[in-house]
Design a protein around this motif. Structure first.
Motif, PDB file in Angstrom:
ATOM      1  N   VAL A  63       0.844  -1.197   0.000  1.00  0.00           N
ATOM      2  CA  VAL A  63       0.000   0.000   0.000  1.00  0.00           C
ATOM      3  C   VAL A  63       0.880   1.249   0.000  1.00  0.00           C
ATOM      4  O   VAL A  63       0.646   2.196  -0.757  1.00  0.00           O
ATOM      5  N   GLU A  64       1.916   1.244   0.839  1.00  0.00           N
ATOM      6  CA  GLU A  64       2.824   2.396   0.914  1.00  0.00           C
ATOM      7  C   GLU A  64       3.486   2.651  -0.442  1.00  0.00           C
ATOM      8  O   GLU A  64       3.565   3.794  -0.911  1.00  0.00           O
ATOM      9  N   GLN A  65       3.948   1.583  -1.098  1.00  0.00           N
ATOM     10  CA  GLN A  65       4.594   1.733  -2.403  1.00  0.00           C
ATOM     11  C   GLN A  65       3.602   2.176  -3.474  1.00  0.00           C
ATOM     12  O   GLN A  65       3.931   2.989  -4.341  1.00  0.00           O
ATOM     13  N   ALA A  66       2.383   1.660  -3.413  1.00  0.00           N
ATOM     14  CA  ALA A  66       1.356   2.054  -4.381  1.00  0.00           C
ATOM     15  C   ALA A  66       1.017   3.533  -4.225  1.00  0.00           C
ATOM     16  O   ALA A  66       0.900   4.267  -5.209  1.00  0.00           O
ATOM     17  N   GLU A  67       0.885   3.994  -2.975  1.00  0.00           N
ATOM     18  CA  GLU A  67       0.557   5.395  -2.752  1.00  0.00           C
ATOM     19  C   GLU A  67       1.730   6.309  -3.125  1.00  0.00           C
ATOM     20  O   GLU A  67       1.520   7.424  -3.600  1.00  0.00           O
ATOM     21  N   ALA A  68       2.945   5.826  -2.949  1.00  0.00           N
ATOM     22  CA  ALA A  68       4.117   6.613  -3.371  1.00  0.00           C
ATOM     23  C   ALA A  68       4.073   6.829  -4.881  1.00  0.00           C
ATOM     24  O   ALA A  68       4.406   7.910  -5.376  1.00  0.00           O
ATOM     25  N   LEU A  69       3.637   5.806  -5.614  1.00  0.00           N
ATOM     26  CA  LEU A  69       3.538   5.923  -7.071  1.00  0.00           C
ATOM     27  C   LEU A  69       2.495   6.981  -7.461  1.00  0.00           C
ATOM     28  O   LEU A  69       2.744   7.821  -8.328  1.00  0.00           O
ATOM     29  N   LEU A  70       1.334   6.965  -6.805  1.00  0.00           N
ATOM     30  CA  LEU A  70       0.313   7.969  -7.113  1.00  0.00           C
ATOM     31  C   LEU A  70       0.803   9.374  -6.771  1.00  0.00           C
ATOM     32  O   LEU A  70       0.533  10.326  -7.492  1.00  0.00           O
ATOM     33  N   ARG A  71       1.559   9.470  -5.693  1.00  0.00           N
ATOM     34  CA  ARG A  71       2.122  10.780  -5.304  1.00  0.00           C
ATOM     35  C   ARG A  71       3.085  11.265  -6.386  1.00  0.00           C
ATOM     36  O   ARG A  71       3.103  12.438  -6.740  1.00  0.00           O
ATOM     37  N   GLN A  72       3.892  10.345  -6.933  1.00  0.00           N
ATOM     38  CA  GLN A  72       4.825  10.709  -8.011  1.00  0.00           C
ATOM     39  C   GLN A  72       4.080  11.203  -9.248  1.00  0.00           C
ATOM     40  O   GLN A  72       4.591  12.039  -9.984  1.00  0.00           O
ATOM     41  N   TRP A  73       2.887  10.704  -9.475  1.00  0.00           N
ATOM     42  CA  TRP A  73       2.077  11.135 -10.611  1.00  0.00           C
ATOM     43  C   TRP A  73       1.380  12.461 -10.330  1.00  0.00           C
ATOM     44  O   TRP A  73       0.653  12.970 -11.172  1.00  0.00           O
ATOM     45  N   GLY A  74       1.569  13.001  -9.134  1.00  0.00           N
ATOM     46  CA  GLY A  74       1.039  14.330  -8.825  1.00  0.00           C
ATOM     47  C   GLY A  74      -0.344  14.361  -8.209  1.00  0.00           C
ATOM     48  O   GLY A  74      -0.937  15.430  -8.078  1.00  0.00           O
ATOM     49  N   PHE A  75      -0.859  13.208  -7.798  1.00  0.00           N
ATOM     50  CA  PHE A  75      -2.167  13.199  -7.147  1.00  0.00           C
ATOM     51  C   PHE A  75      -2.024  13.732  -5.719  1.00  0.00           C
ATOM     52  O   PHE A  75      -1.030  13.468  -5.041  1.00  0.00           O
ATOM     53  N   ASP A  76      -3.021  14.506  -5.293  1.00  0.00           N
ATOM     54  CA  ASP A  76      -2.966  15.127  -3.969  1.00  0.00           C
ATOM     55  C   ASP A  76      -3.830  14.412  -2.939  1.00  0.00           C
ATOM     56  O   ASP A  76      -3.390  14.131  -1.837  1.00  0.00           O
TER      57      ASP A  76
END
Length: 160
Positions: free
Chosen positions: A77-90
């Motif tokens: 979950v942590e890695q998946a959310e890091a990926l979304l953060r990299q894509w610029g999702f807030d």
């Protein structure tokens, strides 16, 4: 690497606090009744970089009630959310439903989440992390969406 801080420990479904209880973990902030706003004030006083960090609920809140909270689930979950953060999702969450990743994004970010490049990249990356299925929740980001049914008024940012 994430510290769970609660506004009102007695209110609502608190999987993070339940885990603290069951694992007999010492929580100095809870022991001294230090709330989120006080943590921010202290951080600002000492000019710490986390003083204005956005509020983030404990990762255990991404796992539905009844499923065991494991290191593997928390890590993916942590890695998946890091990926979304990299894509610029807030404003988003990745929920782990026993191998099914349910991605929630804020309504104003839904169009970006439907872009083919994002869909293909995230689908493949989350599959590599161990998710068998990757879905986008069309209801969008909602607090408390993996908790048991509760009074909507009691559901806050702090418990998801």
């Amino acid at each position: 690497s994430e510290m769970c801080i609660r506004d009102s420990p007695g209110a609502g479904h608190r999987p993070g606090l339940q885990a603290v209880d069951e694992l007999d973990v010492h929580s100095p902030l809870l022991a001294h009744d230090i709330a989120k706003d006080e943590v921010r004030t202290i951080a600002e006083h000492y000019d710490l970089s986390v003083a204005d960090k956005p509020s983030m609920a404990c990762l255990s809140s991404r796992i539905p009630t009844g499923l065991e909270v494991t290191d593997d689930r928390l890590t993916r979950v942590e890695q998946a959310e890091a990926l979304l953060r990299q894509w610029g999702f807030d404003q988003f969450r990745v929920r782990d439903h026993d191998g099914l990743a349910r991605i929630e994004v804020a309504p104003d970010e839904l169009d970006r989440a439907l872009e083919r490049e994002f869909v293909e990249t995230v689908r493949d990356a989350l599959s590599d992390l161990g998710f068998e299925h990757v879905t986008l929740d069309l209801h969008g980001y909602r607090t408390g969406s993996v908790s048991p049914a509760t009074d909507a008024a009691a559901t806050t940012e702090s418990d998801d």
